[in-house]
Design a protein around this motif. Sequence first.
Motif, short mmCIF file in Angstrom:
data_model
loop_
_atom_site.label_atom_id
_atom_site.label_comp_id
_atom_site.label_asym_id
_atom_site.label_seq_id
_atom_site.Cartn_x
_atom_site.Cartn_y
_atom_site.Cartn_z
N GLU A 15 0.87 -1.17 0.00
CA GLU A 15 0.00 0.00 0.00
C GLU A 15 0.90 1.22 0.00
OE1 GLU A 15 -3.86 1.82 2.35
OE2 GLU A 15 -2.63 0.33 3.36
N LYS A 77 -6.97 -3.24 -7.19
CA LYS A 77 -7.98 -2.55 -6.40
C LYS A 77 -8.80 -3.59 -5.65
CE LYS A 77 -11.34 1.12 -6.51
NZ LYS A 77 -11.97 2.18 -7.29
N GLY A 79 -11.84 -3.60 -3.02
CA GLY A 79 -12.82 -2.71 -2.40
C GLY A 79 -12.56 -1.30 -2.85
N GLU A 80 -12.41 -0.39 -1.90
CA GLU A 80 -12.15 1.02 -2.22
C GLU A 80 -10.66 1.36 -2.20
OE1 GLU A 80 -14.49 3.25 -3.27
OE2 GLU A 80 -15.75 1.45 -3.27
N LYS A 81 -9.81 0.43 -1.76
CA LYS A 81 -8.38 0.71 -1.63
C LYS A 81 -7.61 0.22 -2.85
CE LYS A 81 -7.53 1.01 3.25
NZ LYS A 81 -6.58 0.62 4.28
N GLU A 82 -6.54 0.96 -3.16
CA GLU A 82 -5.66 0.57 -4.26
C GLU A 82 -4.31 0.15 -3.70
OE1 GLU A 82 -5.37 3.29 -7.50
OE2 GLU A 82 -7.54 3.46 -7.69
#
Length: 97
Positions: A15, A77, A79-82
């Motif tokens: 991340e 990706k 969910g909403e996280k990359e």
Amino acid sequence: MAKRLIPTLNRVLVEKILAPSKTTSGILLPEKSTQLNSGKVIAVGPGARGRDGKTIPVSVKEGDTVLLPEFGGTQVKLGEKEFLLYRDEDIMGTLHD
């Protein structure tokens, strides 16, 4: 249902750490001064297999802060996280305080 990605072989899921664009007192920082291409290791694969068939472990572990190359990695990706997926040998080093 939240998905969890477990990398295969010698891959590392990272991340990216985004540096703040201003100080706590509100002073805006130039973009160049905030760019340290780093990330936090979220998950690692078991390692690659050597010619002898034995597993060569990944050199970083979950929770490490690592220095990333300027280019490369595969964007993922969940969910909403990359996140970014790198091979172990592409990671340039670990960062320590």
